[in-house]
Design an enzyme around this catalytic site. Structure first.
Site, short mmCIF file in Angstrom:
data_model
loop_
_atom_site.label_atom_id
_atom_site.label_comp_id
_atom_site.label_asym_id
_atom_site.label_seq_id
_atom_site.Cartn_x
_atom_site.Cartn_y
_atom_site.Cartn_z
N SER A 258 -6.63 -0.95 -6.30
CA SER A 258 -5.62 0.02 -5.88
C SER A 258 -4.28 -0.67 -5.68
O SER A 258 -4.19 -1.90 -5.64
CB SER A 258 -6.05 0.67 -4.57
OG SER A 258 -5.93 -0.28 -3.53
N LYS A 259 -3.27 0.15 -5.55
CA LYS A 259 -1.92 -0.37 -5.34
C LYS A 259 -1.89 -1.18 -4.03
O LYS A 259 -1.21 -2.18 -3.93
CB LYS A 259 -0.95 0.81 -5.26
CG LYS A 259 0.46 0.41 -4.88
CD LYS A 259 1.40 1.56 -5.10
CE LYS A 259 2.83 1.29 -4.68
NZ LYS A 259 3.09 0.43 -3.56
N ARG A 260 -2.68 -0.72 -3.07
CA ARG A 260 -2.71 -1.41 -1.78
C ARG A 260 -3.18 -2.86 -1.94
O ARG A 260 -2.65 -3.78 -1.32
CB ARG A 260 -3.59 -0.66 -0.78
CG ARG A 260 -3.02 -0.75 0.62
CD ARG A 260 -3.72 0.11 1.65
NE ARG A 260 -4.16 1.40 1.16
CZ ARG A 260 -5.42 1.84 1.30
NH1 ARG A 260 -6.33 1.08 1.88
NH2 ARG A 260 -5.77 3.04 0.87
N ASP A 263 -0.28 -4.83 -3.29
CA ASP A 263 0.77 -5.03 -2.27
C ASP A 263 0.34 -6.12 -1.29
O ASP A 263 1.14 -6.97 -0.91
CB ASP A 263 1.01 -3.73 -1.48
CG ASP A 263 1.73 -2.69 -2.34
OD1 ASP A 263 2.25 -3.08 -3.41
OD2 ASP A 263 1.76 -1.51 -1.96
#
Ligand code: GLU
Length: 496
Positions: A258-260, A263
């Site tokens: 995921s993008k998380r 990040d």
């Protein structure tokens, strides 16, 4: 039959690399079979629509070198390629299903359905609207014709009528035959009164009308396949082939990437930047082929040790046999390695021709650009590494204290004076290197110590490109000045 495949993203934000991998496998499948690669924008869900996504998708595909043969931008004989522009087509086709009894109108209020849902939940069940209970509800199967006509003046949905007691047999290229009992399925909504179809209905109608021969998409759509098959059957259409691609998992632990994750761990999960904050592979200094090559390895291999491919090689090597069943784990270190391999396969001039390289080199004198790339090329994982690798050109201070401590009591000044003398005499060329090497041998000074001292003077620390090449790029004048500076620094330390 001409091979036709489509990439059908919903414009709900930037294209995640999972989506891009789906696009890539579609593209490769099409190229391998000299077929057609189509981009279709599935934008019927207005609530999830995000401005700018379609452009992003198009740009990302172009950056990767996977320009669609047909799509909203390039057009084609099977358009329009945006589902929001195909409302008339869906309206016409839903009538066919209503006429032949495969679909029906339903008028149940949201309150009624919620109540049913809650009651089912209380019993620990999931509410399903279908063969087991459809005759208890308000729909065109339970109302008279007049009542139905009247009810159609208000909101309604159209549902697929799925018969009970049947087995749907679907086949997936990777997973083989899957059998599903229709008793487990509910009467899925195909269209709402606003005339917008649901994903399932539009997807099947478009795949049929666009003459798609193989549907290649993410594994998350596998559970929908039996339902899709039933829609094809309801129309009396043949199904295309299907291939559901394995999930891309996060680097460690369970779940989809995921993008998380990106990040948190500082890596991109999108090809291009999105807004101001989200960086893409491009901005991280990846070559398009570096990223594409890595994505190809996420769920596919040729069955050999080969891992580094050009796009043309991938087009030739790709086959559905090499697509794996199991999920693939995302590994940014591996992605960087693949990119590094791709960079090594490029000439200095090719690397220089990239706008990202020019941008990074802009603070340096133009006539030095090529030699600067040559100097650091071997050390690059990404184009962005150029910046860090060349930091010493601007400044080398402060000296790495550990290196000073290491060489300090080993006669560094004698070595530096000798380098100076030789450099003045021979210039920063091969002869200079030869002379220094034979001097160190003759005088019992280890080559390691010579290099370290020289490196300390020119770079300020122990890492960096070949020190004789560094000297050559810096030029005689700057190199001599740096040697003098170090001598002075060492003198100064002695006084203290
Ligand atoms: N619009 C769907 C998505 O964004 C496409 C699924 C499919 O390819 O059928 O995932």
């Amino acid at each position: 039959m001409n091979t036709r495949v489509r990439f059908a993203p919903s414009p709900t934000g930037p294209l995640h690399i999972g989506g891009l991998r789906t696009a890539l496998f579609n593209y490769l499948y099409a190229k391998k079979k000299a077929g057609t690669f189509i981009l279709r924008i599935e934008d019927t869900d207005q609530n999830r629509y995000v401005e700018g996504s379609e452009n992003y998708i198009q740009e990302a595909l172009e950056w990767c070198g996977m320009d669609p043969d047909e799509g909203p931008k390039n057009g084609g004989a099977f358009g329009p390629y945006r589902q929001s522009e195909r409302k008339d087509i869906y309206a016409k086709h839903i009538q066919d299903l209503l006429r032949n009894g495969a679909a029906y109108y339903a008028f149940d209020s949201a309150e009624r359905l919620n109540k049913e849902r809650k009651e089912a939940e209380k019993k620990g069940e999931t509410f399903k609207y279908g063969h087991q209970n459809r005759l208890r509800f308000k729909n065109s199967l339970t109302l008279t014709e007049e009542e139905t006509a009247k009810a159609l003046e208000d909101d309604f949905v159209i549902r697929l009528k799925i018969e009970s007691d049947q087995t749907v047999i679907v086949e997936d290229i990777i997973r083989g035959v899957v059998r599903v009992k229709t008793d487990t399925l509910d009467d899925k909504i195909l269209m709402k009164s606003d005339g917008l179809p649901t994903y399932h209905f539009a997807n099947v109608v478009d795949d049929h009308l666009m003459k798609i021969t193989c549907v290649i998409r993410g594994e998350e759509w596998l559970p929908s396949l039996p339902m899709h098959k039933l829609i094809y059957t309801a129309f009396g259409w043949e199904t295309p082939e299907f291939m559901h691609l394995p999930l891309i998992l996060k680097t460690v632990g369970k779940g989809k990437l995921s993008k998380r994750d990106g990040d948190r761990d500082g890596y991109p999960v999108f090809p291009l930047k999105w807004g101001k904050e989200t960086q893409g592979f491009k901005e991280m200094g990846f070559l398009p082929i570096g990223m594409v090559n890595y994505l190809a390895l996420l769920g596919w291999n040729e069955g050999t040790e080969k891992e580094v491919y050009s796009l043309k090689e991938l087009e030739k090597a790709f086959s559905t046999k090499g697509v794996q069943k199991g999920s693939a784990r995302f590994d940014y270190e591996k992605a960087k390695w693949v990119n590094q391999q791709q960079l090594q396969n490029m000439s200095i001039e090719e690397i220089y021709s990239l706008s990202r390289t020019k941008e990074i080199l802009s603070p340096f004198e133009k006539n030095k650009h090529l030699s600067l790339i040559k100097l650091v090329k071997k050390r690059l994982n990404t184009l962005n590494d150029i910046k860090g690798e060349l930091a010493f050109i601007k400044s080398i201070h402060p000296y790495d204290k550990k290196v000073i401590d290491k060489v300090e009591d080993k006669n560094p000044k004698t070595i530096l004076e000798q380098i100076k003398k030789t450099l003045i005499k021979y210039d920063e060329d091969d002869l200079f290197k030869e002379q220094m090497m034979s001097w160190s041998k003759k005088n019992g000074v280890s080559i390691g110590l010579l290099m370290q001292t020289f490196r300390l003077a020119l770079v300020g620390k122990l890492t960096g490109p070949d020190i004789f090449e560094v000297c050559s790029v810096l030029g005689k004048e700057v190199s001599l000045k740096r040697i003098n500076d170090l001598i002075e620094h060492l003198n100064f330390k002695q006084i203290l």
